[in-house]
Structure formats: structure tokens, C-alpha cells
Design a protein around this motif. Sequence first.
Motif, PDB file in Angstrom:
ATOM      1  N   LEU A 220       0.729  -1.291   0.013  1.00 20.64           N
ATOM      2  CA  LEU A 220       0.059  -0.134  -0.017  1.00 20.64           C
ATOM      3  C   LEU A 220       0.825   1.477   0.022  1.00 20.64           C
ATOM      4  O   LEU A 220       0.524   2.359  -0.676  1.00 20.64           O
ATOM      5  N   ALA A 221       1.984   1.269   0.603  1.00 22.81           N
ATOM      6  CA  ALA A 221       2.895   2.426   0.936  1.00 22.81           C
ATOM      7  C   ALA A 221       3.326   2.629  -0.475  1.00 22.81           C
ATOM      8  O   ALA A 221       3.398   3.962  -0.913  1.00 22.81           O
ATOM      9  N   ALA A 222       3.952   1.724  -1.139  1.00 25.05           N
ATOM     10  CA  ALA A 222       4.439   1.811  -2.453  1.00 25.05           C
ATOM     11  C   ALA A 222       3.469   2.373  -3.782  1.00 25.05           C
ATOM     12  O   ALA A 222       3.776   3.282  -4.256  1.00 25.05           O
TER      13      ALA A 222
ATOM     14  N   GLY B 154       4.484  13.525   1.577  1.00 23.81           N
ATOM     15  CA  GLY B 154       3.878  12.173   1.974  1.00 23.81           C
ATOM     16  C   GLY B 154       4.236  10.869   1.404  1.00 23.81           C
ATOM     17  O   GLY B 154       4.360   9.909   2.016  1.00 23.81           O
ATOM     18  N   ALA B 155       4.785  10.960   0.299  1.00 22.69           N
ATOM     19  CA  ALA B 155       5.207   9.710  -0.645  1.00 22.69           C
ATOM     20  C   ALA B 155       6.483   9.319  -0.219  1.00 22.69           C
ATOM     21  O   ALA B 155       6.651   8.308   0.297  1.00 22.69           O
ATOM     22  N   LEU B 156       7.339  10.113   0.133  1.00 24.36           N
ATOM     23  CA  LEU B 156       8.775  10.052   0.897  1.00 24.36           C
ATOM     24  C   LEU B 156       8.661   9.587   2.340  1.00 24.36           C
ATOM     25  O   LEU B 156       9.130   8.448   2.661  1.00 24.36           O
TER      26      LEU B 156
ATOM     27  N   ALA C 200       3.610   9.226  10.351  1.00 23.20           N
ATOM     28  CA  ALA C 200       3.312  10.695  10.326  1.00 23.20           C
ATOM     29  C   ALA C 200       2.885  10.864   8.699  1.00 23.20           C
ATOM     30  O   ALA C 200       1.829  11.787   8.527  1.00 23.20           O
ATOM     31  N   ALA C 201       3.580  10.240   7.803  1.00 25.90           N
ATOM     32  CA  ALA C 201       3.192  10.583   6.520  1.00 25.90           C
ATOM     33  C   ALA C 201       1.781  10.160   6.151  1.00 25.90           C
ATOM     34  O   ALA C 201       0.977  10.948   5.614  1.00 25.90           O
ATOM     35  N   ALA C 202       1.368   9.058   6.727  1.00 27.35           N
ATOM     36  CA  ALA C 202       0.023   8.414   6.640  1.00 27.35           C
ATOM     37  C   ALA C 202      -1.147   9.478   7.430  1.00 27.35           C
ATOM     38  O   ALA C 202      -1.939  10.115   6.533  1.00 27.35           O
ATOM     39  N   VAL C 203      -0.763   9.984   8.299  1.00 25.60           N
ATOM     40  CA  VAL C 203      -1.627  10.961   9.076  1.00 25.60           C
ATOM     41  C   VAL C 203      -1.473  12.237   7.970  1.00 25.60           C
ATOM     42  O   VAL C 203      -2.628  12.931   8.059  1.00 25.60           O
TER      43      VAL C 203
ATOM     44  N   ILE D 224      -5.764   3.292   6.031  1.00 23.67           N
ATOM     45  CA  ILE D 224      -5.436   1.829   6.143  1.00 23.67           C
ATOM     46  C   ILE D 224      -3.864   1.800   6.401  1.00 23.67           C
ATOM     47  O   ILE D 224      -3.351   0.868   6.922  1.00 23.67           O
ATOM     48  N   ALA D 225      -3.236   2.608   5.458  1.00 15.40           N
ATOM     49  CA  ALA D 225      -1.841   2.380   5.438  1.00 15.40           C
ATOM     50  C   ALA D 225      -1.320   2.785   7.110  1.00 15.40           C
ATOM     51  O   ALA D 225      -0.522   1.926   7.630  1.00 15.40           O
TER      52      ALA D 225
END
Length: 115
Positions: free
Chosen positions: A8-10, A54-56, A70-73, A106-107
Motif C-alpha cells: 500500500l505504501a508503494a 507524503g510519498a517519501l 506521520a506521513a499517513a496521518v 489503512i496504511a
Amino acid sequence: MFIGYVVLAALLALAMTGSAVATFTRNPAVVGSMTKVGVPDGWLPWLGTAKVAGALGLLAGLVVPVLGEAAAVGLVLYFIGAVIAHVRVKDYAMAPALVLTVLPAIALVLRMASA
């Protein structure tokens, strides 16, 4: 759970990168949608930068869990803002924003469950 997060992150990182490129290059579809909901033109570089961050962050979360969380939030909050912007101007063509609100949530759950 970790494999789910990786996948999911990718995929989200790829989507956010593509969306950031479209924002930075002033893609007519992206700019048209943002203009329609009242986003000032001067915000586009900042919004594109938020997508890249966010992607990084999601990818960094593969190694440092707190960065992925933190990026997902951050992405959830970004897209909640997008949904609110659409609702505010009564533009109900917001399925992409809704989906992109749920997927980072979800991530986040997957990253937290696998830490």
C-alpha cells in the motif's frame, strides 16, 4: 501486516508522486479541479510539496515506522481538506479524494500493527 503496508505504501507513494508532478506541471485536469473548489494558484507548489513529502514519508516508513505513520496521518489530513473543499462548494465529484483519504488511513493502521 508489514507486507500489506509495503504494498500500500508503494502504491500510494507512486500515486502521490504522479499527483505531485501533475500539480507542479499545472496539469489542466488537476488545476481545473483545484480551481473549481477555490484553491488559489499560489498554493499549488505547497500542495505538490505536501504530496511529495507524503510519498517519501510512506517509503521512509518501511525503515522508520514513525515516519510512515506521520506521513499517513499527513495524507489523511490533506485529503480530508480536499473533501471539505469539495463539499464547501457543493462539488460532489470527490470520489478520488475520498479514496485517497481512506487508503492512507489503512496504511496507518497497517504500519502501526506491524511495528
